[in-house]
Design an enzyme around this catalytic site. Sequence first.
Site, PDB file in Angstrom:
ATOM      1  CB  ALA A 232      -0.598  64.998  22.163  1.00  0.00           C
ATOM      2  NE  ARG A 233      -6.134  60.370  20.904  1.00  0.00           N
ATOM      3  CZ  ARG A 233      -5.820  59.995  22.345  1.00  0.00           C
ATOM      4  NH1 ARG A 233      -4.772  59.922  22.645  1.00  0.00           N
ATOM      5  NH2 ARG A 233      -7.076  59.658  23.040  1.00  0.00           N
ATOM      6  CG  ASP A 257       3.315  56.663  24.799  1.00  0.00           C
ATOM      7  OD1 ASP A 257       3.678  55.699  24.873  1.00  0.00           O
ATOM      8  OD2 ASP A 257       2.131  57.028  25.262  1.00  0.00           O
ATOM      9  CD  GLU A 262      -1.218  54.997  18.907  1.00  0.00           C
ATOM     10  OE1 GLU A 262      -1.996  54.643  19.647  1.00  0.00           O
ATOM     11  OE2 GLU A 262      -0.932  56.077  19.037  1.00  0.00           O
ATOM     12  CG  HIS A 281      -1.516  55.255  22.950  1.00  0.00           C
ATOM     13  ND1 HIS A 281      -2.257  55.822  22.033  1.00  0.00           N
ATOM     14  CD2 HIS A 281      -1.684  55.996  24.115  1.00  0.00           C
ATOM     15  CE1 HIS A 281      -3.065  56.733  22.517  1.00  0.00           C
ATOM     16  NE2 HIS A 281      -2.729  56.784  23.786  1.00  0.00           N
ATOM     17  CB  VAL A 282       2.710  52.561  27.793  1.00  0.00           C
ATOM     18  CG1 VAL A 282       2.340  51.344  27.294  1.00  0.00           C
ATOM     19  CG2 VAL A 282       3.929  53.154  27.536  1.00  0.00           C
TER      20      VAL A 282
HETATM   21  C1  GLV Z   1      -5.123  58.013  26.027  1.00  0.00           C
HETATM   22  O1  GLV Z   1      -4.600  58.395  25.065  1.00  0.00           O
HETATM   23  C2  GLV Z   1      -6.160  58.871  26.413  1.00  0.00           C
HETATM   24  O2  GLV Z   1      -6.877  59.746  25.755  1.00  0.00           O
HETATM   25  O3  GLV Z   1      -6.859  58.593  27.601  1.00  0.00           O
END
Ligand code: GLV
Length: 320
Positions: A232-233, A257, A262, A281-282
């Site tokens: 998510a975040r 992730d 970041e 974050h992939v």
């Molecule tokens: C990536 O994290 C997005 O929000 O698309």
Amino acid sequence: MTKANQDLTIVLNHPAAESYASLIEERFPTVRTIVAADASDLEKNIGDADAVLAFRFPVEVFDKAKKLRWFQCTGAGVDSLYPIRDKVGHITVTNARGIHGEIIADFVMAGVTMLHWDFRRFLQEQERREWQPRYVAPLGDRTLGVIGLGSIGATIARRAKSAGMTVVGSKRDISQPVDGVDRLFAADAFDEFLPLCDFVVLALPSTPDTIGVIGASHFEKMKRSAFLVNIARGNVLVESELVAALQEKTIAGALLDVFEKEPLPSNSPLWGMPNVIATPHVAGSPTNYTERVFSILAENIENYLNGRPLKNVVDLSRGY
Ligand code: GLV
């Protein structure tokens, strides 16, 4: 947006801005594009923008964006807008939802399988040329819980179900069933929900209501053998409390992730933990990302020019 619009100037503030500009110019020769590669370009041009295309909303120049009527986010999460959410009521916010679910579900199922089989140990044994057979429970004996069942969470749930897992889910509105989810729980029913799960997947948007919503008390309710997955975040959980839970073995491990900060700082303990898989974050980055976003953007440019409602509008009070 109800009135047809003759003119449209889009400011593109994105690493792939040039590609977006060519795609727009080819399909919509009357639409003006401005590539704002850096902060000073952005500051110079934002006053001309009817629309902005960016991953993060350029909050710092918002006060100069006098003509702005539409923000097209190239991602799913529009959390970058929250610092100014009280001021953006007149702007239509749209996102790129719909292009991330399948690839994120691929990532989650791969990570869940690696954690469940303890592939890290197999790889270490292979390196040492050690033959160490063992029994492993089928994934179908396990329960996966998804917190947040928007388009990404619902895709993960469906994929876990098709792997034979029991799937539970938690969301705000549980009045309708969700495909692939065996049992739905209200968003505040963590006491009941968490102890059921062997994997807890966070797939909720980051909004003022969800920042830091998962912390020590939740990890304590999870099984000691359970794994946390965050696609998510980073800020939907309290990272320091997750680190403590992982160090103290309150939970077995995590697939992460996304992070509070970041890129993940090189001194973060999460890099070195044997029970953590950390990725940059992939999870939601399919190939041809620009073309995929462009198909949504192009539909929305048509809609904008014809005064029709835009697609993928985000309700900022919910975050999706
Ligand atoms: C990536 O994290 C997005 O929000 O698309």
